[in-house]
Design a protein around this motif. Sequence first.
Motif, PDB file in Angstrom:
ATOM      1  N   ILE A  75       6.907  -0.092   7.563  1.00 52.65           N
ATOM      2  CA  ILE A  75       6.779   1.161   6.811  1.00 52.65           C
ATOM      3  C   ILE A  75       8.138   1.560   6.399  1.00 52.65           C
ATOM      4  N   LYS A  76       8.256   1.889   4.928  1.00 53.31           N
ATOM      5  CA  LYS A  76       9.318   2.432   4.085  1.00 53.31           C
ATOM      6  C   LYS A  76       9.069   3.831   3.631  1.00 53.31           C
ATOM      7  N   ALA A 107      -1.118   5.299   6.992  1.00 53.35           N
ATOM      8  CA  ALA A 107       0.138   4.285   7.059  1.00 53.35           C
ATOM      9  C   ALA A 107       0.077   3.418   8.248  1.00 53.35           C
ATOM     10  N   HIS A 108      -0.216   4.145   9.586  1.00 53.06           N
ATOM     11  CA  HIS A 108      -0.247   3.526  10.644  1.00 53.06           C
ATOM     12  C   HIS A 108      -1.119   2.155  10.656  1.00 53.06           C
ATOM     13  N   VAL A 109      -2.131   2.509  10.399  1.00 50.83           N
ATOM     14  CA  VAL A 109      -3.395   1.647  10.289  1.00 50.83           C
ATOM     15  C   VAL A 109      -3.164   0.258   9.283  1.00 50.83           C
ATOM     16  N   ASN A 166      -0.078  -5.466   9.085  1.00 50.11           N
ATOM     17  CA  ASN A 166       0.762  -6.116   8.305  1.00 50.11           C
ATOM     18  C   ASN A 166       0.730  -6.049   7.037  1.00 50.11           C
ATOM     19  N   PHE A 167       0.400  -4.948   6.474  1.00 50.86           N
ATOM     20  CA  PHE A 167       0.719  -4.631   5.068  1.00 50.86           C
ATOM     21  C   PHE A 167       2.037  -3.760   5.077  1.00 50.86           C
ATOM     22  N   SER A 168       2.581  -3.926   3.633  1.00 49.29           N
ATOM     23  CA  SER A 168       3.855  -3.381   3.296  1.00 49.29           C
ATOM     24  C   SER A 168       3.433  -2.034   3.002  1.00 49.29           C
ATOM     25  N   VAL A 169       3.944  -0.902   3.799  1.00 50.93           N
ATOM     26  CA  VAL A 169       3.325   0.552   3.409  1.00 50.93           C
ATOM     27  C   VAL A 169       4.718   1.470   3.021  1.00 50.93           C
ATOM     28  N   HIS A 170       4.313   2.066   1.876  1.00 54.31           N
ATOM     29  CA  HIS A 170       5.183   3.068   1.381  1.00 54.31           C
ATOM     30  C   HIS A 170       4.704   4.323   1.589  1.00 54.31           C
ATOM     31  N   LEU A 171       5.337   4.998   2.554  1.00 56.75           N
ATOM     32  CA  LEU A 171       4.926   6.316   3.170  1.00 56.75           C
ATOM     33  C   LEU A 171       5.769   7.444   1.886  1.00 56.75           C
ATOM     34  N   ILE A 228       0.856  -1.068  -0.034  1.00 62.16           N
ATOM     35  CA  ILE A 228       0.005  -0.225  -0.041  1.00 62.16           C
ATOM     36  C   ILE A 228       0.854   1.156  -0.019  1.00 62.16           C
ATOM     37  N   ALA A 229       0.729   2.097  -1.079  1.00 64.16           N
ATOM     38  CA  ALA A 229       1.333   3.291  -1.228  1.00 64.16           C
ATOM     39  C   ALA A 229       0.446   4.432  -0.578  1.00 64.16           C
ATOM     40  N   VAL A 230       1.150   5.271   0.606  1.00 64.58           N
ATOM     41  CA  VAL A 230       0.366   6.451   0.948  1.00 64.58           C
ATOM     42  C   VAL A 230       0.871   7.607   0.705  1.00 64.58           C
TER      43      VAL A 230
END
Length: 296
Positions: free
Chosen positions: A69-70, A17-19, A24-29, A4-6
């Motif tokens: 989070i990356k 992004a926190h949620v 356990n999703f891979s998040v691109h902030l 998920i990209a935010v």
Amino acid sequence: MKTIAVIGAGTMGNGIAHVFAQCNFSVHLIDVSPTALEKGLATISKNLDRMLAKDKIKSSDKENTLSNIKTFTTLKDGVANADLVVEAATENLEVKLGIFKELDVLCNEKTILASNTSSISITQIAAVTNRPQKVIGMHFMNPVPIMPLVEIINGYSTTQATTHTIMELSKNLGKTPTMVNDYPGFVANRILMPMINEAIETLHHGVAGVQEIDTVMKLGMAHPMGPLQLADFIGLDVCLSILNVMYDGFKNPKYAPSPLLVNMVMAGKLGIKSNEGFYDYTESKKAEKIAEQFNS
């Protein structure tokens, strides 16, 4: 969905992004400002510490969430391989249209594009892409980690398959998704903003003071926060922007922003974010205490 990209590391972006990361999703902030990214991560860490102190999570949960989070300062790198992009940039039409034009070029054709807009037309946003069937609104509520609602907004061309995917995804986040159609303000702000605006007009006309107005609504209507305090929490500039969108969309004077609201925004009195709005937040930690009170 795995990645998920935010877009945007501000209040809404870091909350979203926190949620996702906590689930356990891979998040691109993504944010053009490294400082904003650092501040966003610090906010996520602080909010996780609050949850830890209340025994809602374990230390390992905090570590796992942050590791998911990356951060990225370029859109191209941040949205690479994303299954879903959630745009949480400033509530400005031109900014959002520019972002979605870029996303349409940069993202895989299967990627769903969502906006966290609180009032701007999803149909209009989708129209600048070549995938309007895969554009949808995901309007999270502030504070995102606490508030259970996600307002899911269908654009004119949004397909049932896209809607179903996002509804199920929202449930997997522990949220309650509610589907609405694409009209100015949707449901939440179509009802909330006129109430806030009327509270401001009530103050403007001298009917009662700030604390008196908020006390009536809290004790008389069982609202957890008075409308003026809530406006400070949302940001008076955001309230003004949403009211302007609804006024332009409906051409109805009942959505016209109060002159007092307009003047306060022009003067830079934006609420908690500027340390002054209807209340004064200049005292040390005062704004944080109010936010914590609301979060509890």
